[in-house]
Structures are given as structure tokens and as C-alpha cells.
Write a protein that holds these residues in place. Structure first.
Motif, mmCIF file in Angstrom:
data_model
loop_
_atom_site.group_PDB
_atom_site.id
_atom_site.type_symbol
_atom_site.label_atom_id
_atom_site.label_comp_id
_atom_site.label_asym_id
_atom_site.label_seq_id
_atom_site.Cartn_x
_atom_site.Cartn_y
_atom_site.Cartn_z
ATOM 1 N N LYS A 48 -4.511 -2.303 -11.536
ATOM 2 C CA LYS A 48 -5.711 -3.135 -11.535
ATOM 3 C C LYS A 48 -5.384 -4.617 -11.609
ATOM 4 O O LYS A 48 -5.897 -5.422 -10.819
ATOM 5 N N ASP A 49 -4.545 -5.011 -12.571
ATOM 6 C CA ASP A 49 -4.270 -6.437 -12.769
ATOM 7 C C ASP A 49 -2.785 -6.765 -12.763
ATOM 8 O O ASP A 49 -2.372 -7.835 -13.198
ATOM 9 N N HIS A 50 -1.968 -5.823 -12.293
ATOM 10 C CA HIS A 50 -0.531 -6.060 -12.248
ATOM 11 C C HIS A 50 0.116 -5.063 -11.292
ATOM 12 O O HIS A 50 -0.567 -4.215 -10.719
ATOM 13 N N TYR A 51 1.426 -5.191 -11.132
ATOM 14 C CA TYR A 51 2.221 -4.224 -10.376
ATOM 15 C C TYR A 51 3.250 -3.596 -11.309
ATOM 16 O O TYR A 51 3.941 -4.315 -12.049
ATOM 17 N N ASP A 52 3.357 -2.287 -11.307
ATOM 18 C CA ASP A 52 4.486 -1.636 -11.953
ATOM 19 C C ASP A 52 5.705 -1.801 -11.062
ATOM 20 O O ASP A 52 5.595 -1.816 -9.826
ATOM 21 N N ILE A 53 6.882 -1.921 -11.693
ATOM 22 C CA ILE A 53 8.099 -2.153 -10.919
ATOM 23 C C ILE A 53 9.264 -1.411 -11.537
ATOM 24 O O ILE A 53 9.365 -1.278 -12.766
ATOM 25 N N ARG A 54 10.135 -0.895 -10.661
ATOM 26 C CA ARG A 54 11.401 -0.287 -11.076
ATOM 27 C C ARG A 54 12.476 -0.738 -10.087
ATOM 28 O O ARG A 54 12.177 -1.059 -8.929
ATOM 29 N N TRP A 55 13.743 -0.740 -10.558
ATOM 30 C CA TRP A 55 14.850 -1.222 -9.735
ATOM 31 C C TRP A 55 15.984 -0.204 -9.715
ATOM 32 O O TRP A 55 16.382 0.313 -10.765
ATOM 33 N N HIS A 107 7.790 -12.142 -3.322
ATOM 34 C CA HIS A 107 7.687 -12.714 -1.963
ATOM 35 C C HIS A 107 6.798 -11.838 -1.086
ATOM 36 O O HIS A 107 5.918 -12.337 -0.376
ATOM 37 N N VAL A 108 7.017 -10.529 -1.127
ATOM 38 C CA VAL A 108 6.228 -9.594 -0.315
ATOM 39 C C VAL A 108 4.760 -9.645 -0.726
ATOM 40 O O VAL A 108 3.856 -9.728 0.128
ATOM 41 N N ILE A 109 4.497 -9.632 -2.019
ATOM 42 C CA ILE A 109 3.112 -9.615 -2.499
ATOM 43 C C ILE A 109 2.393 -10.917 -2.162
ATOM 44 O O ILE A 109 1.293 -10.916 -1.591
ATOM 45 N N ASN A 161 -3.244 -15.324 -3.643
ATOM 46 C CA ASN A 161 -2.762 -15.452 -5.015
ATOM 47 C C ASN A 161 -1.521 -16.337 -5.089
ATOM 48 O O ASN A 161 -0.761 -16.458 -4.122
ATOM 49 N N LYS A 162 -1.321 -16.939 -6.245
ATOM 50 C CA LYS A 162 -0.163 -17.790 -6.490
ATOM 51 C C LYS A 162 0.725 -17.236 -7.597
ATOM 52 O O LYS A 162 1.756 -17.836 -7.918
ATOM 53 N N GLN A 163 0.322 -16.103 -8.164
ATOM 54 C CA GLN A 163 1.087 -15.527 -9.262
ATOM 55 C C GLN A 163 0.946 -14.014 -9.233
ATOM 56 O O GLN A 163 -0.100 -13.482 -8.852
ATOM 57 N N VAL A 164 2.003 -13.325 -9.633
ATOM 58 C CA VAL A 164 1.960 -11.868 -9.749
ATOM 59 C C VAL A 164 2.595 -11.468 -11.076
ATOM 60 O O VAL A 164 3.587 -12.055 -11.504
ATOM 61 N N VAL A 165 1.975 -10.484 -11.733
ATOM 62 C CA VAL A 165 2.475 -9.956 -12.993
ATOM 63 C C VAL A 165 3.046 -8.566 -12.742
ATOM 64 O O VAL A 165 2.378 -7.704 -12.166
ATOM 65 N N PHE A 166 4.278 -8.359 -13.187
ATOM 66 C CA PHE A 166 4.916 -7.051 -13.095
ATOM 67 C C PHE A 166 5.017 -6.446 -14.493
ATOM 68 O O PHE A 166 5.193 -7.158 -15.483
#
Length: 267
Positions: free
Chosen positions: A56-63, A82-84, A92-97
Motif C-alpha cells: 500500500k505505502d511501500h515496497y517489500d524488498i529482498r536481495w 531507479h525502476v520505480i 513520485n520522488k521517493q520510495v520506501v522499502f
């Protein structure tokens, strides 16, 4: 046939064929099996493959490296942002992971750069493992250990650039990888580094954002400054603009999209 979107971005680079390439794979709702995530990363054969899921308000991320899942990866997080911000959510200018291993990570567009906000590593002085004596053939001035990596401090940039590790020995060290660092010769740069991680499937990583969570607090204290410029002197190389903010560190760099396509999986 199931298709998974995939992108490859050169992070900490002002053009393609520089910096550190990372794959970014977007998933819809749920993680694939760990085995499949690892197989895709091995097939990509890049230092890191990042997987992201829109919430909803962020992206989950794994590496994932070609060999294992890791706690934190700076350049693949920058590549994901960069992709988002350039392709998926251009307004948007910001992304939360959110990472189940490293907590909340924020990336902000700052003019031509993307700025990572990461937790600062905590370093402790330690002894040099025998495997690193055999692996490097030289003894550093200082030896530190952070959460996942050893950091070896040398007197000169020439020493760092001249290192030719024996990866058979380096891979025996119980760590994610080995950071080597020294003061920079160029007066516009504060410090240089290289990063070796054969135990994670990467002999030498081109530009390692997460390693700077260890490097920045050390050099900020040693140089008595909070804003620093770093150069990772790998063959591809890359510049990282750093700010030490106590328990957090900000790492900024440019990025370039190299490819976009689809992974094809059988249903």
C-alpha cells in the motif's frame, strides 16, 4: 507460460557499462519460493538480483547474490528505486522499502542522483584471521569487523589497488565479504575501497553501497567530517557521495537503465 518483468540497471554510474549492474524483478503479491528466487539470481549471474513487491505505502524488498540471500544491498536498492521512480511511478520522488532483514530503507530523488538512507554499521577492532593473511599476503594497518564484513585499512591507495587476493583463502573467512580501504590520492576524493566476497559468489563487487555503511562511520571519525566522497576502485569503478548522520548514513549516486524484459517460467 508465466512472465516476470525484469530490469537491469547500472548503479552508481552516470552511463551504462559503468558502476555496478543489478537485476530488479517485480513480483505481484507474494514471494516465489526461496529456491526459485535463488535460481533466478544464479541464472542472472550478477552480483545482486533484487525482488520487489508493491504494498500500500511501500515496497517489500529482498536481495540475492548468485549463491545466497543477503541482509542488505545498496546498489540493488538504488537500482530498484531507479525502476520505480523512472518507470513505474514517475510522479513520485521517493520510495520506501521494507526488508525483513534490514528494516525501513528510503530512497529519494535528489536532482540527478538517488539518495539511499541506510542504517549505520557498528564496527569493532579485531584480529586478522589466518585465512586473510594467506589470502592477501600483506598485513593491513587496522582490522575491523562489522555486522557482516571484515574491513581492512591500508596506508595508501596504491596498496589497495595492488591487491591480488587468493580467493581460495578469502572464501574461508566466515563473513559476507571483505572491505579494503585507504585514503585517496585524488584530493577531491576522501577515501577509496574495494570489496571481495567469494563466499557470497562474488569475487570482486564493482561498487558496494552496503559496504559504505561500514566505511562512512570510520572515515567520518578519522577525517572529522560528515560529508565525504568515496571512490570504489574496481575495474568498473564508481563514485558514492556519503553523509554520516549518526545511526543512519546517506549514500547517493547516479544510475542508468541497461535493459528491460521478461523472465519466462512454466506455469
Amino acid at each position: 507460460m508465466k512472465k516476470l518483468p525484469i530490469y537491469q540497471v547500472d548503479a552508481f554510474a552516470d552511463a551504462v557499462f559503468k558502476g555496478n549492474p543489478a537485476a530488479v524483478v517485480t513480483l505481484e503479491k507474494d514471494w516465489l519460493s526461496d529456491e526459485l528466487l535463488q535460481n533466478i539470481a544464479a541464472e542472472n549471474n550478477l552480483a545482486e538480483t533484487a525482488y520487489i513487491i508493491k504494498r500500500k505505502d511501500h515496497y517489500d524488498i529482498r536481495w540475492f547474490t548468485p549463491a545466497t540471500e543477503v541482509d542488505l544491498c545498496g546498489h540493488a536498492t538504488l537500482a530498484s528505486a531507479h525502476v520505480i521512480l523512472n518507470l513505474l511511478e514517475q510522479k513520485n520522488k521517493q520510495v520506501v522499502f521494507q526488508s525483513h532483514r534490514s528494516g525501513t530503507l528510503t530512497v529519494t530523488q535528489n536532482k540527478e542522483q538517488l539518495e539511499l538512507d541506510f542504517p549505520t554499521d557498528v564496527l569493532e577492532k579485531t584480529d586478522l584471521p589466518e585465512a586473510l593473511i594467506q589470502g592477501f599476503g600483506v598485513v593491513p594497518t587496522e582490522i575491523w569487523k562489522g555486522k557482516t564484513d571484515y574491513m581492512l585499512v591500508f596506508d595508501t591507495q596504491d596498496q589497495v589497488e595492488a591487491l591480488q587476493p587468493n580467493f581460495h583463502w578469502v572464501a574461508r573467512v566466515e563473513a559476507r565479504g571483505i572491505i579494503v580501504t585507504a585514503p585517496a590520492k585524488d584530493t577531491s576524493i576522501d577515501f577509496v575501497s574495494r570489496f571481495f566476497a567469494p563466499q557470497s559468489g562474488i569475487d570482486e563487487d564493482p561498487v558496494t553501497g552496503s559496504a559504505h555503511t561500514s566505511l562512512v562511520p570510520y572515515w567520518a571519525k578519522r577525517l572529522n567530517k560528515t560529508t565525504l566522497v568515496a571512490h570504489q576502485v574496481s575495474p568498473r569503478g564508481g563514485i558514492v557521495h556519503c553523509q554520516h548522520q549518526g545511526e543512519r548514513v546517506k549514500l547517493a549516486g547516479k544510475s542508468s537503465l541497461y535493459l528491460e524484459g521478461n523472465i519466462l517460467l512454466e506455469d
